[in-house]
Design an enzyme around this catalytic site. Structure first.
Site, PDB file in Angstrom:
ATOM      1  N   LYS A 122       0.856  -1.191   0.000  1.00 13.43           N
ATOM      2  CA  LYS A 122       0.000   0.000   0.000  1.00 13.43           C
ATOM      3  C   LYS A 122       0.893   1.241   0.000  1.00 13.43           C
ATOM      4  O   LYS A 122       1.793   1.348   0.827  1.00 13.43           O
ATOM      5  CB  LYS A 122      -0.893  -0.018   1.248  1.00 13.43           C
ATOM      6  CG  LYS A 122      -1.850   1.155   1.337  1.00 13.43           C
ATOM      7  CD  LYS A 122      -2.688   1.084   2.584  1.00 13.43           C
ATOM      8  CE  LYS A 122      -2.027   1.664   3.800  1.00 13.43           C
ATOM      9  NZ  LYS A 122      -1.904   3.130   3.833  1.00 13.43           N
ATOM     10  N   LYS A 162      -7.385   7.660  -0.172  1.00 22.08           N
ATOM     11  CA  LYS A 162      -8.620   7.921   0.589  1.00 22.08           C
ATOM     12  C   LYS A 162      -9.461   8.955  -0.156  1.00 22.08           C
ATOM     13  O   LYS A 162      -9.831  10.003   0.383  1.00 22.08           O
ATOM     14  CB  LYS A 162      -8.304   8.364   2.005  1.00 22.08           C
ATOM     15  CG  LYS A 162      -7.547   7.277   2.783  1.00 22.08           C
ATOM     16  CD  LYS A 162      -7.427   7.574   4.250  1.00 22.08           C
ATOM     17  CE  LYS A 162      -6.653   6.492   4.975  1.00 22.08           C
ATOM     18  NZ  LYS A 162      -5.198   6.469   4.651  1.00 22.08           N
ATOM     19  N   ALA A 190     -12.043  11.275  -1.640  1.00 22.28           N
ATOM     20  CA  ALA A 190     -13.240  11.773  -0.941  1.00 22.28           C
ATOM     21  C   ALA A 190     -13.742  13.063  -1.585  1.00 22.28           C
ATOM     22  O   ALA A 190     -13.689  14.129  -0.985  1.00 22.28           O
ATOM     23  CB  ALA A 190     -12.920  12.007   0.532  1.00 22.28           C
ATOM     24  N   PRO A 214     -18.376  13.135  -7.489  1.00 21.01           N
ATOM     25  CA  PRO A 214     -18.152  12.042  -8.450  1.00 21.01           C
ATOM     26  C   PRO A 214     -17.186  12.395  -9.581  1.00 21.01           C
ATOM     27  O   PRO A 214     -16.290  11.597  -9.893  1.00 21.01           O
ATOM     28  CB  PRO A 214     -19.568  11.753  -8.982  1.00 21.01           C
ATOM     29  CG  PRO A 214     -20.459  12.124  -7.839  1.00 21.01           C
ATOM     30  CD  PRO A 214     -19.814  13.315  -7.188  1.00 21.01           C
ATOM     31  N   PRO A 244      -5.945  -2.162   8.897  1.00 24.50           N
ATOM     32  CA  PRO A 244      -4.733  -1.512   9.410  1.00 24.50           C
ATOM     33  C   PRO A 244      -4.810  -1.297  10.915  1.00 24.50           C
ATOM     34  O   PRO A 244      -5.895  -1.253  11.494  1.00 24.50           O
ATOM     35  CB  PRO A 244      -4.756  -0.157   8.692  1.00 24.50           C
ATOM     36  CG  PRO A 244      -6.209   0.125   8.468  1.00 24.50           C
ATOM     37  CD  PRO A 244      -6.946  -1.196   8.426  1.00 24.50           C
ATOM     38  N   VAL A 254      -2.199  -2.881  12.998  1.00 30.06           N
ATOM     39  CA  VAL A 254      -1.443  -3.956  13.649  1.00 30.06           C
ATOM     40  C   VAL A 254      -0.065  -3.430  14.070  1.00 30.06           C
ATOM     41  O   VAL A 254       0.582  -2.695  13.330  1.00 30.06           O
ATOM     42  CB  VAL A 254      -1.279  -5.152  12.672  1.00 30.06           C
ATOM     43  CG1 VAL A 254      -0.195  -6.109  13.152  1.00 30.06           C
ATOM     44  CG2 VAL A 254      -2.610  -5.872  12.503  1.00 30.06           C
ATOM     45  N   GLY A 288      -2.823  -3.179  17.516  1.00 29.44           N
ATOM     46  CA  GLY A 288      -3.586  -4.363  17.093  1.00 29.44           C
ATOM     47  C   GLY A 288      -2.688  -5.579  16.923  1.00 29.44           C
ATOM     48  O   GLY A 288      -1.472  -5.450  16.747  1.00 29.44           O
TER      49      GLY A 288
HETATM   50  O1  O7E Z   1       0.427   2.092  11.901  1.00 29.07           O
HETATM   51  P1  O7E Z   1       1.227   1.533  10.793  1.00 29.07           P
HETATM   52  O2  O7E Z   1       2.597   2.105  10.688  1.00 29.07           O
HETATM   53  O3  O7E Z   1       1.243   0.017  10.799  1.00 29.07           O
HETATM   54  O4  O7E Z   1       0.539   1.975   9.418  1.00 29.07           O
HETATM   55  C1  O7E Z   1      -0.820   1.799   9.156  1.00 29.07           C
HETATM   56  C2  O7E Z   1      -1.145   2.261   7.764  1.00 29.07           C
HETATM   57  O5  O7E Z   1      -2.535   2.092   7.527  1.00 29.07           O
HETATM   58  C3  O7E Z   1      -0.840   3.721   7.497  1.00 29.07           C
HETATM   59  O6  O7E Z   1      -0.481   3.836   6.131  1.00 29.07           O
HETATM   60  C4  O7E Z   1      -2.156   4.420   7.738  1.00 29.07           C
HETATM   61  O7  O7E Z   1      -2.289   5.591   6.968  1.00 29.07           O
HETATM   62  C5  O7E Z   1      -3.138   3.365   7.270  1.00 29.07           C
HETATM   63  N1  O7E Z   1      -4.472   3.386   7.898  1.00 29.07           N
HETATM   64  C6  O7E Z   1      -4.608   3.299   9.264  1.00 29.07           C
HETATM   65  O8  O7E Z   1      -3.622   3.183  10.001  1.00 29.07           O
HETATM   66  N2  O7E Z   1      -5.855   3.336   9.813  1.00 29.07           N
HETATM   67  C7  O7E Z   1      -6.992   3.433   9.074  1.00 29.07           C
HETATM   68  O9  O7E Z   1      -8.074   3.420   9.617  1.00 29.07           O
HETATM   69  C8  O7E Z   1      -6.874   3.474   7.685  1.00 29.07           C
HETATM   70  C9  O7E Z   1      -5.614   3.417   7.115  1.00 29.07           C
HETATM   71  C10 O7E Z   1      -5.554   3.267   5.714  1.00 29.07           C
HETATM   72  O10 O7E Z   1      -4.575   2.964   5.108  1.00 29.07           O
HETATM   73  O11 O7E Z   1      -6.669   3.367   5.051  1.00 29.07           O
HETATM   74  C11 O7E Z   1      -6.737   2.633   3.983  1.00 29.07           C
HETATM   75  C12 O7E Z   1      -6.345   1.169   4.213  1.00 29.07           C
END
Ligand code: O7E
Length: 221
Positions: free
Chosen positions: A34, A62, A64, A67, A170, A172, A177
């Site tokens: 990603k 993301k 937003a 259209p 996301p 972890v 998480g």
């Molecule tokens: O906390 P990290 O470093 O493991 O990174 C998490 C990634 O997921 C980071 O790129 C952040 O922008 C993204 N993310 C979230 O952490 N929480 C969300 O709710 C949503 C995202 C996200 O990527 O949205 C699209 C998947």
């Protein structure tokens, strides 16, 4: 997108060479990479094609907007070589439809954010997450983004979409998480960033999480 390792790397570094090195090192442990604003703003849109040499790329913009603007953004994203785009759901069905229309023209996928993983994600997004999940189901998105920091919410979202949409999750590691918990709750893929790219050995860190996921699945995938 193939579901082998059940893991997506969030590549939020801001240096092109570092990103390519990490991608090469961890490619066997991830099903996709990603990329979002940090890396793309720092290095340019070409990074999508460069990283696609190692794994399918999910463009996390993301999206937003209205259209028409969504359509224009998604065209650029898919022209740049991305396999999927992440869009917000709160802008409504017409905005989402515009993204899905362009994605299907290119044969690519759309993930819709339902509820975000940080504490503030519970303020405004959590109350509308179920409605967003229902909309994404009706609009035939490919998947939803649900928080690994709240596995119970992943379970709720899974109940709504059953097995008709995928869930990427996301939060972890750095956000608290645990990969095995969120896979057990019904996520198809966990998204991991800092715990891998900031590790002394990104490869070993990725291997460890991949093994934790496989142990949870016990060969069920
Ligand atoms: O906390 P990290 O470093 O493991 O990174 C998490 C990634 O997921 C980071 O790129 C952040 O922008 C993204 N993310 C979230 O952490 N929480 C969300 O709710 C949503 C995202 C996200 O990527 O949205 C699209 C998947």
């Amino acid at each position: 997108m193939e579901k082998n390792t059940h893991m997506i790397l969030a590549m939020d570094v801001t240096d092109r060479e570092e990103a390519l090195k990490i991608a090469e090192d961890v490619q066997e442990f991830v099903d996709a990479i990603k990329v979002g604003y940090p890396l793309i703003l720092a290095t340019g849109l070409d990074i999508i094609r460069d990283l696609a040499e190692f794994a399918p790329v999910i463009a996390d913009f993301k999206v937003a907007d209205i259209p028409n603007t969504n359509r224009l953004i998604c065209e650029q994203v898919f022209e740049a070589g991305a396999d999927a785009v992440i869009v917000q759901g709160f802008t409504g069905r017409d905005s989402l439809d515009a993204c899905i229309e362009i994605a299907s023209e290119y044969g690519k996928d759309v993930f819709v954010v339902s509820e975000m993983s940080h504490p503030g994600g519970a303020e405004f997004m959590q109350p509308i997450a179920e409605a967003i999940a229902k909309m994404a189901l009706e609009a035939r998105a490919f998947g939803l983004v649900a928080p690994a920091t709240r596995p119970e919410r992943v379970k709720e979202i899974r109940k709504i979409i059953r097995d008709r949409l995928t869930i990427i999750s996301p939060g972890v590691g750095a956000q608290g998480g645990k990969a095995s918990d969120v896979i057990a709750a019904g996520a198809d893929w966990v998204i991991v960033g800092r715990s891998i790219y900031k590790a002394e050995s990104p490869k070993e860190a990725a291997r460890e999480i991949a093994e934790e996921i496989q142990a949870e699945l016990g060969g069920k995938n």
